[in-house]
Design a protein around this motif. Sequence first.
Motif, short mmCIF file in Angstrom:
data_model
loop_
_atom_site.label_atom_id
_atom_site.label_comp_id
_atom_site.label_asym_id
_atom_site.label_seq_id
_atom_site.Cartn_x
_atom_site.Cartn_y
_atom_site.Cartn_z
N ALA A 1 0.78 -1.16 0.02
CA ALA A 1 -0.02 -0.07 -0.09
C ALA A 1 0.87 1.15 0.05
CB ALA A 1 -0.94 -0.02 1.16
N ILE A 2 0.44 2.12 -0.62
CA ILE A 2 1.15 3.44 -0.49
C ILE A 2 0.13 4.50 -0.08
CG2 ILE A 2 2.34 5.31 -2.14
CD1 ILE A 2 2.35 3.12 -4.30
N LEU A 3 0.59 5.28 1.05
CA LEU A 3 -0.08 6.17 1.79
C LEU A 3 0.51 7.51 1.28
CD1 LEU A 3 0.55 3.60 4.18
CD2 LEU A 3 -1.39 4.78 4.87
N GLU A 4 -0.36 8.63 1.27
CA GLU A 4 0.15 10.02 0.81
C GLU A 4 -0.66 11.04 1.93
OE1 GLU A 4 1.15 10.11 -3.85
OE2 GLU A 4 -0.75 9.94 -3.34
N PHE A 5 -0.20 12.02 2.27
CA PHE A 5 -0.59 12.84 3.21
C PHE A 5 -0.94 14.06 2.97
CE2 PHE A 5 1.89 9.42 4.86
CZ PHE A 5 1.06 8.68 5.98
N PRO A 6 -1.86 15.01 3.52
CA PRO A 6 -2.17 16.25 3.10
C PRO A 6 -1.35 17.25 3.30
CG PRO A 6 -3.27 15.81 5.19
CD PRO A 6 -2.94 14.35 4.61
N ASP A 7 -0.37 17.29 4.12
CA ASP A 7 0.68 18.10 4.59
C ASP A 7 1.74 17.94 3.83
OD1 ASP A 7 2.62 19.75 5.65
OD2 ASP A 7 1.44 19.81 7.65
N ALA A 8 2.45 18.50 3.19
CA ALA A 8 3.73 18.43 2.35
C ALA A 8 4.87 18.09 3.07
CB ALA A 8 3.95 19.50 1.36
N ALA A 9 4.91 18.31 4.52
CA ALA A 9 5.86 17.99 5.11
C ALA A 9 6.10 16.42 5.57
CB ALA A 9 6.11 18.70 6.43
N ASP A 10 4.96 15.93 5.40
CA ASP A 10 4.64 14.35 5.55
C ASP A 10 4.96 13.54 4.33
OD1 ASP A 10 4.15 14.93 8.26
OD2 ASP A 10 2.01 15.26 7.90
N SER A 11 6.14 12.86 4.22
CA SER A 11 6.72 12.25 3.13
C SER A 11 5.85 10.90 2.91
CB SER A 11 7.89 11.63 3.05
OG SER A 11 8.30 10.68 4.43
N SER A 12 5.29 10.51 1.82
CA SER A 12 4.68 9.20 1.41
C SER A 12 5.13 8.13 1.81
CB SER A 12 4.28 9.26 -0.31
OG SER A 12 3.79 10.23 -0.57
N VAL A 13 4.43 6.88 2.39
CA VAL A 13 5.02 5.87 2.94
C VAL A 13 4.49 4.63 1.98
CG1 VAL A 13 4.98 4.17 4.94
CG2 VAL A 13 4.91 6.68 5.08
N VAL A 14 5.26 3.67 1.81
CA VAL A 14 4.84 2.51 1.02
C VAL A 14 4.87 1.37 2.48
CG1 VAL A 14 5.57 0.32 -0.14
CG2 VAL A 14 5.84 2.66 -1.00
N ALA B 1 12.59 8.49 -1.01
CA ALA B 1 11.98 8.92 -2.11
C ALA B 1 12.05 7.89 -3.19
CB ALA B 1 12.42 10.17 -2.65
N ASN B 2 13.19 7.43 -3.36
CA ASN B 2 13.53 6.41 -4.42
C ASN B 2 12.61 4.92 -4.20
OD1 ASN B 2 15.48 7.82 -5.70
ND2 ASN B 2 17.26 6.66 -4.69
N ASP B 3 12.44 4.50 -2.81
CA ASP B 3 11.59 3.53 -2.79
C ASP B 3 10.23 3.56 -3.23
OD1 ASP B 3 13.55 1.97 -1.81
OD2 ASP B 3 13.53 2.52 0.06
N VAL B 4 9.67 4.93 -2.81
CA VAL B 4 8.27 5.30 -3.03
C VAL B 4 7.97 5.52 -4.41
CG1 VAL B 4 6.56 7.09 -2.44
CG2 VAL B 4 7.95 6.36 -0.68
N GLN B 5 9.03 5.99 -5.16
CA GLN B 5 8.85 6.34 -6.68
C GLN B 5 8.63 5.00 -7.37
OE1 GLN B 5 8.06 8.67 -8.23
NE2 GLN B 5 8.75 8.07 -10.40
#
Length: 286
Positions: free
Chosen positions: A222-235, A249-253
């Motif tokens: 699963a890939i989670l993205e957040f409303p605040d730009a300060a919070d990086s996405s998480v796999v 960033a490379n893993d999420v990409q």
Amino acid sequence: MASNVNPTVRRRRLGQELRRLRELKGMTAEEVAERLLVSQSKISRLENGRRSISQRDVRDLCGVYEVEDARIVDSLMQMAKDSRQQGWWHAFGDIPYSVYIGLETDAASLRVYEPQVVPGLLQTRPYAEALINGALPEAPAPDVEKRVGVRLRRQDRVNTPDNPLRLWAVVDEAALRRVVGSKQLMREQLEHLVEQSQLPHVTVQVLPFEMGAHPGISGHYAILEFPDAADSSVVYIEGVTSDLYLEKANDVQRYSVMYEHLRAQALNVEQTRDFILKIIKDYTER
């Protein structure tokens, strides 16, 4: 600070800020650990938000990093205090994937690939009960009910009319064909899946067997993205005894690109609904 602060997300933000301060100081996690007479793994866990952090930890780290601005120290101390609050899921007791629940609760969007089962956020109670009983045959009834309760509570993020979670689910055909509980239960579950897929913020695509090998063949993620730009996405990758959280960033990409391939290979929304309805008909006629 508002009482509904998400402690998991607050820990992540605090950890990111502490990592930034360490890097500005030009120190490694090992060097910081030596200064504080703690393990390097503790520093790493504090920075990645996987460990609860005390105000004393923040004070000690700010001392090592020579943070002289009292406002910054006070802000970080407050974040540490907020991060120790309990989220709604703590009322259910010890939950193995509580970190994930905290992230999901605060996420703006969730992209999930499910190869074996209907996604948890789209499950009915009977399906969830049968699934958990089957997966954990030795679990006592109270533990099963606790897990079911948490799963249903998580679904509030999808069903709330106020800022619901944007959910995109690619589901393998195997999840629809696997008879969990009974054929009648599966029929009801798939009818619910079709109903939920018609919500404006929910997209469901089926990946049929005939597509053969595909980028998600290695399993669920699963890939989670957040409303605040300060919070990086998480796999998020679920394991049997432990879970994996990827934030680089490379893993999420990499996983995001994989997901785009999955979406491209899966049936479109209209085809998916027709496909599920045919399977429902199969369960009805058997």
